[in-house]
Design a protein around this motif. Structure first.
Motif, PDB file in Angstrom:
ATOM      1  N   LYS A  80       0.975  -1.207   0.052  1.00  0.00           N
ATOM      2  CA  LYS A  80       0.070   0.051  -0.006  1.00  0.00           C
ATOM      3  C   LYS A  80       0.724   1.328  -0.137  1.00  0.00           C
ATOM      4  CE  LYS A  80      -4.384  -1.308   2.059  1.00  0.00           C
ATOM      5  NZ  LYS A  80      -5.487  -0.539   1.855  1.00  0.00           N
ATOM      6  N   LYS A  81       0.244   2.372  -0.633  1.00  0.00           N
ATOM      7  CA  LYS A  81       1.060   3.689  -0.441  1.00  0.00           C
ATOM      8  C   LYS A  81       0.441   4.728   0.528  1.00  0.00           C
ATOM      9  CE  LYS A  81       2.804   3.066  -5.089  1.00  0.00           C
ATOM     10  NZ  LYS A  81       4.035   2.594  -4.754  1.00  0.00           N
ATOM     11  N   ILE A  82       1.234   5.204   0.935  1.00  0.00           N
ATOM     12  CA  ILE A  82       1.061   6.414   1.899  1.00  0.00           C
ATOM     13  C   ILE A  82       1.866   7.831   1.499  1.00  0.00           C
ATOM     14  CG2 ILE A  82       0.397   4.954   3.706  1.00  0.00           C
ATOM     15  CD1 ILE A  82       3.089   5.836   4.987  1.00  0.00           C
ATOM     16  N   ARG A  83       1.156   8.927   1.896  1.00  0.00           N
ATOM     17  CA  ARG A  83       1.959  10.090   1.672  1.00  0.00           C
ATOM     18  C   ARG A  83       2.160  10.638   3.052  1.00  0.00           C
ATOM     19  NH1 ARG A  83      -1.411  12.857  -2.001  1.00  0.00           N
ATOM     20  NH2 ARG A  83      -0.038  11.846  -3.493  1.00  0.00           N
ATOM     21  N   VAL A  84       3.365  11.060   3.044  1.00  0.00           N
ATOM     22  CA  VAL A  84       4.125  11.553   4.341  1.00  0.00           C
ATOM     23  C   VAL A  84       4.597  12.913   4.106  1.00  0.00           C
ATOM     24  CG1 VAL A  84       6.063  11.410   6.171  1.00  0.00           C
ATOM     25  CG2 VAL A  84       5.117   9.250   4.733  1.00  0.00           C
ATOM     26  N   SER A  85       3.990  14.009   5.015  1.00  0.00           N
ATOM     27  CA  SER A  85       4.149  15.451   5.018  1.00  0.00           C
ATOM     28  C   SER A  85       5.024  15.805   6.184  1.00  0.00           C
ATOM     29  CB  SER A  85       2.770  15.844   4.631  1.00  0.00           C
ATOM     30  OG  SER A  85       2.290  15.470   3.624  1.00  0.00           O
ATOM     31  N   TYR A  86       5.772  16.709   5.804  1.00  0.00           N
ATOM     32  CA  TYR A  86       6.814  17.575   6.865  1.00  0.00           C
ATOM     33  C   TYR A  86       6.740  18.804   6.600  1.00  0.00           C
ATOM     34  CZ  TYR A  86      10.354  19.018   9.771  1.00  0.00           C
ATOM     35  OH  TYR A  86      11.257  19.660  10.518  1.00  0.00           O
ATOM     36  N   GLY A  87       6.057  19.866   7.061  1.00  0.00           N
ATOM     37  CA  GLY A  87       5.894  21.199   6.606  1.00  0.00           C
ATOM     38  C   GLY A  87       5.423  21.399   5.314  1.00  0.00           C
ATOM     39  N   SER A  88       5.949  22.043   4.138  1.00  0.00           N
ATOM     40  CA  SER A  88       5.460  21.938   2.996  1.00  0.00           C
ATOM     41  C   SER A  88       5.995  21.109   2.093  1.00  0.00           C
ATOM     42  CB  SER A  88       5.655  23.305   2.397  1.00  0.00           C
ATOM     43  OG  SER A  88       7.372  23.649   2.172  1.00  0.00           O
ATOM     44  N   LYS A  89       6.415  20.108   2.498  1.00  0.00           N
ATOM     45  CA  LYS A  89       6.984  18.883   1.642  1.00  0.00           C
ATOM     46  C   LYS A  89       6.179  17.686   1.955  1.00  0.00           C
ATOM     47  CE  LYS A  89      11.805  20.903   1.429  1.00  0.00           C
ATOM     48  NZ  LYS A  89      13.116  20.645   1.880  1.00  0.00           N
ATOM     49  N   SER A  90       6.325  16.849   0.685  1.00  0.00           N
ATOM     50  CA  SER A  90       5.571  15.363   0.936  1.00  0.00           C
ATOM     51  C   SER A  90       6.418  14.272   0.194  1.00  0.00           C
ATOM     52  CB  SER A  90       4.279  15.541   0.640  1.00  0.00           C
ATOM     53  OG  SER A  90       3.871  15.916  -0.557  1.00  0.00           O
ATOM     54  N   VAL A  91       6.354  13.064   0.377  1.00  0.00           N
ATOM     55  CA  VAL A  91       6.702  12.142  -0.492  1.00  0.00           C
ATOM     56  C   VAL A  91       5.924  10.754  -0.571  1.00  0.00           C
ATOM     57  CG1 VAL A  91       8.242  11.109   1.564  1.00  0.00           C
ATOM     58  CG2 VAL A  91       8.864  10.747  -0.737  1.00  0.00           C
ATOM     59  N   LEU A 119      12.229  15.007   2.548  1.00  0.00           N
ATOM     60  CA  LEU A 119      11.495  15.950   3.574  1.00  0.00           C
ATOM     61  C   LEU A 119      12.187  16.742   4.445  1.00  0.00           C
ATOM     62  CD1 LEU A 119       8.958  13.039   5.110  1.00  0.00           C
ATOM     63  CD2 LEU A 119       8.644  14.862   3.192  1.00  0.00           C
ATOM     64  N   SER A 120      13.573  16.276   4.761  1.00  0.00           N
ATOM     65  CA  SER A 120      14.326  16.939   5.679  1.00  0.00           C
ATOM     66  C   SER A 120      15.959  16.259   5.512  1.00  0.00           C
ATOM     67  CB  SER A 120      13.959  16.836   6.956  1.00  0.00           C
ATOM     68  OG  SER A 120      14.805  17.137   8.090  1.00  0.00           O
ATOM     69  N   PRO A 121      16.865  17.149   5.823  1.00  0.00           N
ATOM     70  CA  PRO A 121      18.214  16.625   5.786  1.00  0.00           C
ATOM     71  C   PRO A 121      18.118  15.460   7.117  1.00  0.00           C
ATOM     72  CG  PRO A 121      18.413  18.872   6.063  1.00  0.00           C
ATOM     73  CD  PRO A 121      16.966  18.769   5.973  1.00  0.00           C
ATOM     74  N   THR A 122      19.051  14.220   7.314  1.00  0.00           N
ATOM     75  CA  THR A 122      18.902  13.611   8.204  1.00  0.00           C
ATOM     76  C   THR A 122      19.599  13.841   9.460  1.00  0.00           C
ATOM     77  OG1 THR A 122      21.123  12.416   7.435  1.00  0.00           O
ATOM     78  CG2 THR A 122      19.077  11.527   6.476  1.00  0.00           C
ATOM     79  N   THR A 123      19.909  15.216   9.512  1.00  0.00           N
ATOM     80  CA  THR A 123      20.849  15.602  10.686  1.00  0.00           C
ATOM     81  C   THR A 123      19.836  15.476  12.050  1.00  0.00           C
ATOM     82  OG1 THR A 123      22.056  16.886   9.451  1.00  0.00           O
ATOM     83  CG2 THR A 123      21.920  17.314  11.689  1.00  0.00           C
ATOM     84  N   GLU A 132      -0.844   9.922   5.493  1.00  0.00           N
ATOM     85  CA  GLU A 132      -2.267   9.481   5.148  1.00  0.00           C
ATOM     86  C   GLU A 132      -2.061   8.361   4.006  1.00  0.00           C
ATOM     87  OE1 GLU A 132      -4.518  12.512   3.396  1.00  0.00           O
ATOM     88  OE2 GLU A 132      -2.780  13.370   2.545  1.00  0.00           O
ATOM     89  N   TYR A 133      -3.017   7.331   3.785  1.00  0.00           N
ATOM     90  CA  TYR A 133      -3.252   6.349   2.840  1.00  0.00           C
ATOM     91  C   TYR A 133      -3.567   7.159   1.491  1.00  0.00           C
ATOM     92  CZ  TYR A 133      -3.155   2.685   6.325  1.00  0.00           C
ATOM     93  OH  TYR A 133      -2.740   1.675   7.465  1.00  0.00           O
TER      94      TYR A 133
END
Length: 134
Positions: A80-91, A119-123, A132-133
């Motif tokens: 299944k696919k999900i969309r992950v969001s952080y701030g204004s970015k998503s993947v 979404l973010s640097p790994t730091t 969400e799905y």
């Protein structure tokens, strides 16, 4: 003992869920998001992936609640696919694994490094976002 039975009976008939957490198919949920290296071996869905792929390991409580007969390879969440969001970015990522770590319970996620870096640097190591799905 009677008190425990009373609580169970009340919960059973009042519709209170006593099972592992579930995530609604049509809602966005908050989560702590970490990253991991999936190339160390097959994931819970039975496949090996690379860190550059956009994949995700779901929190063990959520993943295990869907595994028929306890067999993770037959879990209907696999693929299944999900969309992950952080701030204004998503993947968009594909569910391929379960994260066994105590930090990754409930709705929390482990993204492959490639997906996390969208979404973010790994730091920071851990970010707070939503998913969400799709």
């Amino acid at each position: 003992m009677l008190f425990s039975i009373l609580i169970f009976t009340t919960a059973l008939f009042s519709g209170i869920a006593l099972a592992a957490p579930t995530t609604p198919q049509d809602a966005s949920v908050s989560a702590e998001i970490r990253f991991y290296d999936p190339s160390v071996g097959p994931g819970a869905c039975g496949q090996t992936h690379q860190a550059s792929e956009h994949i995700v390991a779901l929190g063990y409580e959520l993943f295990d609640a869907q595994a028929p007969g306890g067999n993770p390879n037959n879990n209907p969440l696999c693929g299944k696919k999900i969309r992950v969001s952080y701030g204004s970015k998503s993947v968009d990522v594909t569910i391929t694994d379960r994260c066994p770590d105590a930090n990754c319970k409930g709705n929390n996620l482990d993204l492959s490094q490639g997906a996390f870096e969208v979404l973010s640097p790994t730091t920071p190591g851990v970010i707070s976002g939503t998913w969400e799905y799709i």
